[in-house]
Motif scaffolding. Structure first.
Motif, short mmCIF file in Angstrom:
data_model
loop_
_atom_site.label_atom_id
_atom_site.label_comp_id
_atom_site.label_asym_id
_atom_site.label_seq_id
_atom_site.Cartn_x
_atom_site.Cartn_y
_atom_site.Cartn_z
N GLN A 293 -3.07 -11.82 -75.13
CA GLN A 293 -4.27 -12.11 -74.34
C GLN A 293 -4.91 -10.85 -73.75
OE1 GLN A 293 -4.86 -15.40 -74.71
NE2 GLN A 293 -2.85 -15.30 -75.69
N ALA A 294 -4.18 -9.76 -73.73
CA ALA A 294 -4.58 -8.59 -72.96
C ALA A 294 -5.55 -7.68 -73.69
CB ALA A 294 -3.35 -7.79 -72.55
N SER A 295 -6.51 -7.16 -72.93
CA SER A 295 -7.30 -6.03 -73.41
C SER A 295 -6.62 -4.73 -73.02
CB SER A 295 -8.71 -6.07 -72.80
OG SER A 295 -9.41 -7.23 -73.23
N LYS A 296 -6.03 -4.72 -71.81
CA LYS A 296 -5.28 -3.55 -71.34
C LYS A 296 -4.12 -4.06 -70.47
CE LYS A 296 -4.13 0.67 -70.11
NZ LYS A 296 -5.01 1.58 -69.36
N ALA A 297 -2.92 -3.91 -70.98
CA ALA A 297 -1.73 -4.33 -70.24
C ALA A 297 -0.96 -3.10 -69.77
CB ALA A 297 -0.84 -5.20 -71.11
N ILE A 298 -0.29 -3.24 -68.64
CA ILE A 298 0.60 -2.19 -68.13
C ILE A 298 1.87 -2.83 -67.59
CG2 ILE A 298 -1.31 -0.64 -67.48
CD1 ILE A 298 -0.68 -1.43 -64.51
N ILE A 299 2.90 -2.00 -67.45
CA ILE A 299 4.11 -2.38 -66.73
C ILE A 299 4.15 -1.50 -65.48
CG2 ILE A 299 6.60 -2.78 -66.89
CD1 ILE A 299 6.39 -1.95 -69.85
N THR A 300 4.54 -2.06 -64.35
CA THR A 300 4.83 -1.22 -63.19
C THR A 300 6.33 -1.27 -62.93
OG1 THR A 300 4.44 -3.04 -61.62
CG2 THR A 300 2.57 -1.57 -62.12
N THR A 301 6.86 -0.15 -62.49
CA THR A 301 8.29 -0.08 -62.20
C THR A 301 8.54 0.89 -61.06
OG1 THR A 301 10.50 0.26 -63.14
CG2 THR A 301 8.78 1.80 -63.83
N ASN A 302 9.62 0.66 -60.34
CA ASN A 302 10.11 1.62 -59.36
C ASN A 302 11.56 1.98 -59.65
OD1 ASN A 302 11.28 -0.81 -58.61
ND2 ASN A 302 10.06 -1.04 -56.75
N PHE A 303 12.07 1.49 -60.79
CA PHE A 303 13.43 1.76 -61.25
C PHE A 303 14.49 1.25 -60.26
CE2 PHE A 303 10.87 4.81 -63.65
CZ PHE A 303 11.29 4.50 -64.94
N ARG A 304 14.13 0.18 -59.55
CA ARG A 304 15.11 -0.48 -58.69
C ARG A 304 16.10 -1.25 -59.58
NH1 ARG A 304 13.12 -3.88 -54.53
NH2 ARG A 304 15.13 -4.91 -54.61
N PRO A 305 17.13 -1.88 -58.99
CA PRO A 305 18.08 -2.63 -59.79
C PRO A 305 17.40 -3.67 -60.69
CG PRO A 305 18.93 -2.36 -57.58
CD PRO A 305 17.54 -1.80 -57.57
N TYR A 306 17.89 -3.74 -61.92
CA TYR A 306 17.47 -4.70 -62.94
C TYR A 306 16.11 -4.40 -63.57
CZ TYR A 306 21.45 -7.37 -61.23
OH TYR A 306 22.71 -7.75 -60.86
N GLU A 307 15.49 -3.29 -63.23
CA GLU A 307 14.23 -2.94 -63.87
C GLU A 307 14.41 -2.69 -65.36
OE1 GLU A 307 10.76 -2.28 -62.21
OE2 GLU A 307 11.89 -3.98 -61.46
N GLY A 308 15.60 -2.28 -65.76
CA GLY A 308 15.86 -2.02 -67.17
C GLY A 308 15.60 -3.22 -68.05
N ALA A 309 15.85 -4.42 -67.52
CA ALA A 309 15.63 -5.63 -68.30
C ALA A 309 14.15 -5.80 -68.63
CB ALA A 309 16.15 -6.85 -67.54
#
Length: 206
Positions: free
Chosen positions: A29-45
């Motif tokens: 559905q996306a024209s522009k998708a991003i992920i945000t992260t702060n590398f807290r626990p479980y962000e790897g998933a």
């Protein structure tokens, strides 16, 4: 723009879907998708699941400058292992400058709002203005805070961006299984000076 009924329909449709199914739909559905992260626990998933579907997706990291050594080491390991396309945003003020002027104010100190604006809100706002996404992958989960309990897999930000939380209904135990299955690291020595308390919002999802 998504209406409340649109979001309700999406959440009903994907209530029992796998994270991969949720991600694949949102990417389509996306024209522009991003992920945000702060590398807290479980962000790897989240980072693993999304980049398996869209390897070149921008990963926005708003680094407050207050992460622990363990978090920075963990971040570098995930960046290299998953070949993450990191877009880094940092506060306009250095940590050294801020330490002299205010340090880390307690949550009862009026300066805490200024601190949070400097290290979390302004960099995030700048990132979103630069990226201009219409789909935002995040790792919100049920049980984290009262606000997050009121959301779901799909929600909409104040700016009208579709927020997608593929692991919204996953418990820590569920995520432990996911990380083990995919041989992904985790780390728990994480510190967010804007939250202080575990069940307090950091500000970007309000």
């Amino acid at each position: 723009m998504y209406t409340a009924s649109d979001i309700d329909a999406l959440n009903a449709r994907f209530a029992t879907a796998t994270p991969q199914e949720v991600i694949s739909y949102a990417i389509a559905q996306a024209s522009k998708a991003i992920i945000t992260t702060n590398f807290r626990p479980y962000e790897g998933a989240l980072l693993h699941a999304v980049t398996q579907v869209a390897p070149q997706l921008p990963v926005v990291w708003c680094d407050s400058g207050y992460n622990t050594k363990a978090t920075y080491t963990h971040a570098q390991e995930l960046i290299e292992t998953l070949d993450l396309q990191i877009d880094l945003y940092v506060p306009k003020q250095t940590r050294a400058h801020r330490d002299i002027l205010m340090g880390i104010p307690s949550i009862d100190d009026p300066q805490h709002a200024v601190f949070t604006e400097q290290v979390k809100i302004e960099p995030f706002t700048r990132a979103m203005a630069t990226q201009k996404p219409d789909v935002w992958f995040t790792n919100l989960r049920k049980g984290q805070t009262a606000l997050r309990d009121s959301l779901d897999i799909f929600s909409v930000s104040k700016a009208g961006v579709l927020k997608v939380s593929p692991f919204y209904n996953y418990s820590d135990s569920d995520l432990d299984v996911y990380l083990k299955e995919h041989n992904l690291p985790n780390e728990t020595d994480y510190y967010d000076p804007t939250k202080v308390l575990a069940h307090r919002e950091c500000g970007i999802h309000l």
